[in-house]
Design a protein around this motif. Structure first.
Motif, short mmCIF file in Angstrom:
data_model
loop_
_atom_site.label_atom_id
_atom_site.label_comp_id
_atom_site.label_asym_id
_atom_site.label_seq_id
_atom_site.Cartn_x
_atom_site.Cartn_y
_atom_site.Cartn_z
N ASP A 162 3.56 4.62 -1.01
CA ASP A 162 2.02 3.97 -1.16
C ASP A 162 1.49 4.23 -1.96
O ASP A 162 1.93 4.60 -3.00
CB ASP A 162 1.51 4.26 0.32
N ASN A 207 -2.82 -1.22 0.08
CA ASN A 207 -2.91 0.14 0.39
C ASN A 207 -4.60 0.32 0.89
O ASN A 207 -4.70 1.43 1.38
CB ASN A 207 -2.85 0.93 -0.75
N ALA A 208 -5.59 -0.54 0.98
CA ALA A 208 -6.93 -0.11 1.08
C ALA A 208 -7.50 -1.64 1.81
O ALA A 208 -7.01 -2.70 1.45
CB ALA A 208 -7.93 -0.09 -0.24
N GLN A 209 -8.51 -1.50 2.64
CA GLN A 209 -9.16 -2.37 3.10
C GLN A 209 -9.98 -3.09 1.91
O GLN A 209 -10.33 -2.46 0.90
CB GLN A 209 -10.22 -2.10 4.10
N SER A 213 -11.99 1.09 1.90
CA SER A 213 -11.53 2.12 2.91
C SER A 213 -10.18 2.03 2.94
O SER A 213 -9.52 1.11 2.52
CB SER A 213 -12.24 2.06 4.13
N ASP A 214 -9.61 3.05 3.20
CA ASP A 214 -8.08 3.30 3.60
C ASP A 214 -7.44 2.13 4.49
O ASP A 214 -8.23 2.04 5.45
CB ASP A 214 -7.78 4.82 3.83
N ASP A 215 -6.19 1.73 4.32
CA ASP A 215 -5.51 1.11 4.96
C ASP A 215 -4.17 1.52 5.58
O ASP A 215 -3.31 1.58 4.76
CB ASP A 215 -5.29 -0.59 4.47
N GLU A 217 -2.10 1.32 8.02
CA GLU A 217 -1.00 0.56 8.09
C GLU A 217 -0.34 -0.16 7.01
O GLU A 217 0.72 -0.37 6.97
CB GLU A 217 -1.31 -0.67 9.37
N GLY A 218 -1.34 -0.45 6.00
CA GLY A 218 -0.56 -1.16 4.91
C GLY A 218 0.04 -0.15 4.35
O GLY A 218 1.08 -0.40 3.64
N ARG A 219 -0.30 1.03 3.76
CA ARG A 219 0.35 2.20 3.09
C ARG A 219 1.46 2.46 4.07
O ARG A 219 2.50 2.82 3.32
CB ARG A 219 -0.46 3.48 3.09
#
Length: 236
Positions: A162, A207-209, A213-215, A217-219
């Protein structure tokens, strides 16, 4: 003149005409009207079927379907020389099982005709580790079985991380993970695969919204090990 007299006159005229033409008198007699005493309603009716061209139905092959006369497993598409996932390379005895595995492992074709499957890193490894977990055996066994369905194809295993951490750290971690999976395939199939670590350079999800902000599920989707069953042309 009565009806009987008219009938006799007609027959006599026909006989005279035939005699003047040199035809036998018997021919003139054959032309005389013969009436049947049986009513028309009781006369048998004979119907003969009219001849017509035979109608035959022929199957039109659809794209990606087996064509009659081809070798079992030689699945071909109308749109191209090979099917999407190269079923022509699979031995007939392994074709059905390979088709099942392609679906279960969500295999997809690459632009260069490689067959790709992604194994989630979170299933294979603990966080920030490159040694395989014991419960990764089931996923690796299915991957190895799919690889055996393409007995001549070269293999490539690529690790991905990620977006967290530095490039140097992620490149090294993704390569070690790729090497661990390649070794597991070698043990199960006897086939050697090339390895590569792409780190965080080829994400399949953000990797981020959008707001930064952190994502998570994507990572999680980006942490993966990809197995590539490459085209035969690369074997040389």
């Amino acid at each position: 003149m009565t009806r009987l007299h008219r009938r006799a006159a007609s027959a006599l005229a026909l006989g005279t005409l035939a005699a003047s033409a040199g035809a036998p008198t018997a021919w003139a007699q054959a032309l005389s009207v013969q009436r049947s005493g049986q009513p028309l309603a009781q006369t048998p009716t004979h119907l003969a079927p009219a001849s017509a061209p035979d109608t035959t139905l022929q199957h039109k092959p659809q794209a990606g379907s087996l064509t009659a006369g081809e070798t079992p497993g030689a699945l071909r598409s109308v749109a191209g020389p090979q099917t999407l996932l190269r079923a022509a390379e699979v031995p007939p005895a392994r074709l059905e099982r390979t088709r099942v595995l392609l679906v279960e492992l969500q295999a997809r074709p690459q632009p260069d005709q490689a067959v790709a499957i992604d194994l989630p890193a979170d299933v294979l490894f603990d966080f920030d580790r490159a040694d395989l977990r014991a419960d990764a055996a089931s996923s690796l066994a299915k991957a190895a079985e799919l690889v055996e369905g393409y007995p001549q194809a070269p293999l490539m295993v690529v690790g991905h991380t990620d977006g967290k951490g530095s490039d140097a750290y992620n490149d090294a971690l993704s390569l070690r993970r790729a090497q661990a999976v390649a070794e597991a395939l070698r043990v199960r199939t006897g086939r050697q695969a090339r390895t590569q670590g792409q780190g965080k350079r080829q994400p399949v999800a953000p990797n981020a919204q959008p707001d930064g902000s952190d994502d998570p599920e994507g990572r999680q989707r980006n942490r993966r090990v990809q197995i590539l069953i490459e085209p035969l042309a690369r074997g040389g």
